[in-house]
Design an enzyme around this catalytic site. Structure first.
Site, short mmCIF file in Angstrom:
data_model
loop_
_atom_site.label_atom_id
_atom_site.label_comp_id
_atom_site.label_asym_id
_atom_site.label_seq_id
_atom_site.Cartn_x
_atom_site.Cartn_y
_atom_site.Cartn_z
N THR A 57 50.59 1.99 49.42
CA THR A 57 49.29 2.67 49.38
C THR A 57 48.23 1.71 48.86
O THR A 57 47.05 1.83 49.21
CB THR A 57 49.35 3.94 48.50
OG1 THR A 57 49.56 3.59 47.14
CG2 THR A 57 50.43 4.90 48.98
N ARG A 170 20.18 43.33 51.18
CA ARG A 170 20.82 42.61 50.09
C ARG A 170 20.56 41.12 50.24
O ARG A 170 20.12 40.66 51.31
CB ARG A 170 22.34 42.88 50.07
CG ARG A 170 23.05 42.32 51.28
CD ARG A 170 24.57 42.46 51.23
NE ARG A 170 25.16 41.86 52.42
CZ ARG A 170 26.47 41.72 52.62
NH1 ARG A 170 27.33 42.14 51.73
NH2 ARG A 170 26.91 41.16 53.72
N HIS A 241 28.10 36.73 45.75
CA HIS A 241 27.47 38.02 45.49
C HIS A 241 26.27 37.91 44.54
O HIS A 241 26.34 37.22 43.52
CB HIS A 241 28.49 38.98 44.87
CG HIS A 241 29.71 39.17 45.72
ND1 HIS A 241 29.66 39.70 46.99
CD2 HIS A 241 31.02 38.87 45.50
CE1 HIS A 241 30.89 39.75 47.49
NE2 HIS A 241 31.73 39.24 46.62
O1 LIG Z 1 29.59 40.80 54.58
C1 LIG Z 1 30.49 41.36 53.93
N1 LIG Z 1 31.73 41.47 54.47
C2 LIG Z 1 32.77 42.06 53.81
O2 LIG Z 1 33.91 42.15 54.34
C3 LIG Z 1 32.51 42.57 52.53
N2 LIG Z 1 33.29 43.21 51.60
C4 LIG Z 1 32.49 43.47 50.52
O3 LIG Z 1 32.88 44.02 49.45
N3 LIG Z 1 31.21 43.01 50.74
C5 LIG Z 1 31.21 42.45 51.99
N4 LIG Z 1 30.22 41.85 52.69
#
Ligand SMILES: O=c1[nH]c(=O)c2[nH]c(=O)[nH]c2[nH]1
Length: 286
Positions: A57, A170, A241
């Site tokens: 290597t 969202r 999220h």
């Molecule tokens: O775009 C999303 N897809 C999912 O499968 C999912 N599942 C979730 O809890 N939020 C989201 N958002």
């Protein structure tokens, strides 16, 4: 009980290479992380410790630096192919080479001055074998994107454990990992990369999303439609999220303006989009 050696490979991981090109007072840089992985006649080294078939290597690492010095780097796909071919063609005991390269971008700050660009990384994985077959998968990772509206999620299954509220507005945020496979020879990997990247950005921004899955498909579809040189794209997109914070204890409204950006857990949406007539992938995804 009898046992036998299964699939195996070995190489040098994460060889950090910075190549400077001096064009008079103006310099250019390529900043790479190269990983090599070779396989072939490796029974003896595993079973008896006979190293006669083994290209160390350490030598693989030296070849990366030497070939960068001799030929320059250019597009990462071309440099990876140069390396993979060299390992297979120079050593009869090496039957297959896999070379993976990540490229870190630097923005120009002056003739010989650079600022590291964001977190986004360009990637490639190439394979070459002793029958002369090659494959090239190009890609990117850590491309962080966000839409502050234009994203809904409702109409999903509601079972005994569902607490998620449906939403028609969202934040949609993700860090895209994309890998795409070339249908044949791609003469200009740099131009192809820019085109695919642009398609991913346009489709993310331009799709009114009812799920991240729908956005993923739209991004793949756009890339395949606009870039005839690629035949399959695989995308992995975390759903980063953003939860609206309840400001009512403070007597304040929150009209989708103040969020908690959670880092985990996150949804992970993965999928591939490919042409109906995509040729067999062979070892491209290994
Ligand atoms: O775009 C999303 N897809 C999912 O499968 C999912 N599942 C979730 O809890 N939020 C989201 N958002």
């Amino acid at each position: 009980m009898t046992v036998k050696l299964g699939p195996n490979r070995y190489g040098k991981a994460e060889i950090r290479l910075v190549r400077v090109v001096r064009d008079g007072p103006v310099h250019h840089v390529k900043d790479l992380n190269v990983s090599t992985s070779l396989s072939g006649d490796m029974e003896a080294v595993h079973l008896t410790g006979d190293n006669a078939a083994v290209l160390p290597t350490d030598s693989q690492k030296n070849a990366v630096y030497a070939l960068a010095g001799k030929h320059g780097v250019g597009q990462i796909e071309d440099f990876a192919l140069l390396l993979a071919r060299r390992f297979v063609e120079s050593q009869p005991t090496i039957h297959h080479a896999r070379v993976e390269i990540d490229e870190y971008a630097w923005r120009r700050g002056g003739p010989h001055s650079f600022v590291r660009d964001g977190g986004e990384v360009r990637t490639c994985v190439v394979h070459h074998d002793r029958d002369g077959r090659s494959s090239v998968v190009s890609g990117l990772k850590d491309l962080v994107l966000m839409n502050t509206t234009g994203s809904e999620f409702h109409g999903f299954i509601v079972d005994d454990y569902t607490t998620l509220q449906p939403t028609t507005d969202r934040v949609l945020a993700t860090a895209v990992v994309a890998h795409w496979r070339h249908a044949g020879d791609t003469p200009d990997h740099g131009a192809s990369y820019e085109r695919v990247r642009e398609c991913l950005l346009e489709a993310f921004a331009g799709t009114h999303s009812r799920s991240l899955q729908q956005t993923l498909y739209a991004m793949g579809e756009r890339a395949l439609t606009a870039c005839p040189e690629i035949c399959e794209i695989r995308l992995a997109m975390p759903n980063k999220h953003h939860f609206a914070v309840d400001l009512s204890p403070f007597g304040l409204p929150n009209e989708n303006e103040v969020f908690h950006a959670a880092d985990r857990p996150y949804g992970l949406i993965e999928g591939s989009v490919l042409r109906e007539d995509a040729p067999d992938a062979g070892f491209a995804w290994e």
